[in-house]
Design a protein around this motif. Structure first.
Motif, PDB file in Angstrom:
ATOM      1  N   ASP A   1      12.250 -26.368  -2.984  1.00 46.00           N
ATOM      2  CA  ASP A   1      13.036 -27.015  -4.034  1.00 46.00           C
ATOM      3  C   ASP A   1      13.420 -25.986  -5.085  1.00 46.00           C
ATOM      4  O   ASP A   1      12.596 -25.147  -5.479  1.00 46.00           O
ATOM      5  N   VAL A   2      14.663 -26.044  -5.548  1.00 46.07           N
ATOM      6  CA  VAL A   2      15.156 -25.070  -6.522  1.00 46.07           C
ATOM      7  C   VAL A   2      15.926 -25.770  -7.633  1.00 46.07           C
ATOM      8  O   VAL A   2      16.506 -26.838  -7.426  1.00 46.07           O
ATOM      9  N   PRO A   3      15.964 -25.168  -8.831  1.00 44.18           N
ATOM     10  CA  PRO A   3      16.726 -25.758  -9.929  1.00 44.18           C
ATOM     11  C   PRO A   3      18.230 -25.521  -9.770  1.00 44.18           C
ATOM     12  O   PRO A   3      18.663 -24.485  -9.254  1.00 44.18           O
TER      13      PRO A   3
ATOM     14  N   ALA B   1      19.152 -32.367 -11.040  1.00 43.46           N
ATOM     15  CA  ALA B   1      18.551 -31.222 -11.714  1.00 43.46           C
ATOM     16  C   ALA B   1      18.017 -30.207 -10.711  1.00 43.46           C
ATOM     17  O   ALA B   1      17.903 -29.015 -11.014  1.00 43.46           O
ATOM     18  N   THR B   2      17.671 -30.682  -9.514  1.00 44.75           N
ATOM     19  CA  THR B   2      17.151 -29.811  -8.464  1.00 44.75           C
ATOM     20  C   THR B   2      17.753 -30.213  -7.137  1.00 44.75           C
ATOM     21  O   THR B   2      18.241 -31.337  -6.963  1.00 44.75           O
TER      22      THR B   2
ATOM     23  N   GLN C   1      17.343 -23.041 -17.092  1.00 40.26           N
ATOM     24  CA  GLN C   1      16.047 -23.074 -17.769  1.00 40.26           C
ATOM     25  C   GLN C   1      15.526 -24.507 -17.883  1.00 40.26           C
ATOM     26  O   GLN C   1      14.357 -24.780 -17.591  1.00 40.26           O
ATOM     27  N   ARG C   2      16.397 -25.415 -18.293  1.00 38.47           N
ATOM     28  CA  ARG C   2      15.983 -26.822 -18.453  1.00 38.47           C
ATOM     29  C   ARG C   2      15.577 -27.427 -17.114  1.00 38.47           C
ATOM     30  O   ARG C   2      14.539 -28.098 -17.004  1.00 38.47           O
ATOM     31  N   ASN C   3      16.383 -27.177 -16.092  1.00 36.85           N
ATOM     32  CA  ASN C   3      16.074 -27.743 -14.775  1.00 36.85           C
ATOM     33  C   ASN C   3      14.850 -27.082 -14.150  1.00 36.85           C
ATOM     34  O   ASN C   3      14.116 -27.719 -13.380  1.00 36.85           O
ATOM     35  N   SER C   4      14.612 -25.824 -14.482  1.00 36.55           N
ATOM     36  CA  SER C   4      13.411 -25.152 -13.997  1.00 36.55           C
ATOM     37  C   SER C   4      12.158 -25.807 -14.556  1.00 36.55           C
ATOM     38  O   SER C   4      11.165 -25.985 -13.844  1.00 36.55           O
TER      39      SER C   4
END
Length: 354
Positions: free
Chosen positions: A266-268, A241-242, A119-122
């Motif tokens: 790019d993805v978390p 983070a990603t 959630q945070r990285n998203s």
């Protein structure tokens, strides 16, 4: 030597970037502080916007038609004439539809959406103008190559030395006889095919245990005019983070087709939850519920890159879906840490290391 553009340049090719802030603000309003709902609603809204961005090649309109299945449009189109409360209910119905399993069941209570690290990285990913959420074809990352057998192409890999490609162990031996260096396997004139001389799966890879899913391909000749990719160290990967996924794989959540064109997204990065089924000493988990853009079949062995300044380094090789996934693709994936196996990669005989 061929170079790779930095993150701030590549993001200009993502037609969804200009809509991210508005989508994020509306999702936050609807979610009312619920982080899990925020992500699911963000996905639903982004899917709908993505449906409206249509490429009309004849008219030269530079927008992108989604290459993936879409489930949001019918719900939101019906909601246009309803009250605010009904519209909110419709958006949440879209969210459930986007996150549902193929049989219509709800996602498991423990899924990538509930992961606080994810959630945070998203949030970081959504709010970064230098990141690509929509997914785009790319001419960058020429070190990302297609891997195949004599009759076709079936995996992806990364050039890490002039004649060394890293890929997944589960691609060996059936899909490890040649590589294609180029943007599109259906346009062989735009690239080059190089035979694999030796394909070696990691000695600890022993199905049904899926860990140590990494292999080395020693090519019959060095690849010219492409710079091999640097392998990121453990600390760099741990701090990410990603990650940026690149590959030639299938482009729909049911993995029914689309292989052949090099694409990136790019993805978390997710947390270290046992539910995912990863060995976190040697693997990490990342995923992309946004628009269902994620690694898929055919991306196996392909790179997950981490940004280091204006450069990208190789963090992982695509292995498999998480145990918590409910669809073949789109619910998060497990990536083999290449640095964890770097000594072994370099030990395979025949590599032309500088």
């Amino acid at each position: 030597m061929t170079t790779t553009r930095g993150p701030e340049t590549a993001a200009q090719n993502d037609p969804l970037q200009e809509h991210m802030e508005a989508i994020d603000r509306l999702a936050a309003l609807i979610a009312d502080g619920d982080e899990q709902r925020h992500l699911i609603v963000f996905q639903a809204l982004a899917n709908q916007i993505d449906d409206f961005l249509v490429r009309d090649v004849d008219d030269g309109v530079q927008h992108a038609r989604s290459v993936l299945m879409r489930t949001a449009a019918p719900h939101l189109k019906r909601s246009r004439t309803r009250s605010r409360r009904s519209k909110r209910a419709a958006v949440e119905a879209v969210a459930a539809s986007n996150a549902a399993a193929p049989n219509g069941a709800a996602p498991p209570a423990a899924s990538i959406y509930t992961d606080p690290v994810f959630q945070r990285n998203s949030r970081k990913l959504i709010r970064s103008a230098a990141r690509i959420i929509g997914g785009v074809p790319t001419s960058d990352f020429p070190d990302c190559v297609a891997v195949g057998h004599r009759r076709g192409w079936c995996c992806t890999g990364t050039l890490v030395a002039p004649n060394v490609v890293v890929t997944a162990a589960h691609c060996v031996p059936d899909c490890a006889q040649r590589i294609f260096v180029g943007e599109d396997v259906d346009d062989p004139s735009g690239g080059q095919v190089v035979a694999v001389r030796t394909a070696v799966a990691h000695p600890d890879y022993s199905p049904p245990d899926p860990t140590s899913d990494i292999a080395v391909l020693i090519l019959g000749a060095p690849v010219e005019n492409v710079t091999p990719r640097t392998i990121a160290d453990k600390a760099t990967v741990d701090a990410a983070a990603t990650v940026r996924l690149v590959g030639y794989g299938n482009t729909d959540v049911n993995s029914t087709g689309g292989y052949g064109r090099r694409r990136l997204v790019d993805v978390p990065v997710a947390g270290e939850d046992p539910q995912y089924g990863a060995d976190f000493r040697s693997e990490f988990v990342a995923g992309a519920p946004f628009l269902d853009r994620d690694s898929c079949n055919g991306d196996s062995g392909g790179p997950a890159y981490v940004a280091v300044g204006d450069d990208w380094q190789l963090a992982g090789a695509t292995s498999r879906a998480t145990n918590s996934s409910v669809r073949p693709c789109g619910d998060g994936g497990i990536y083999t840490r290449v640095a964890f196996h770097e000594d072994w990669v370099r030990s395979v005989p025949g590599g032309m290391w500088g």
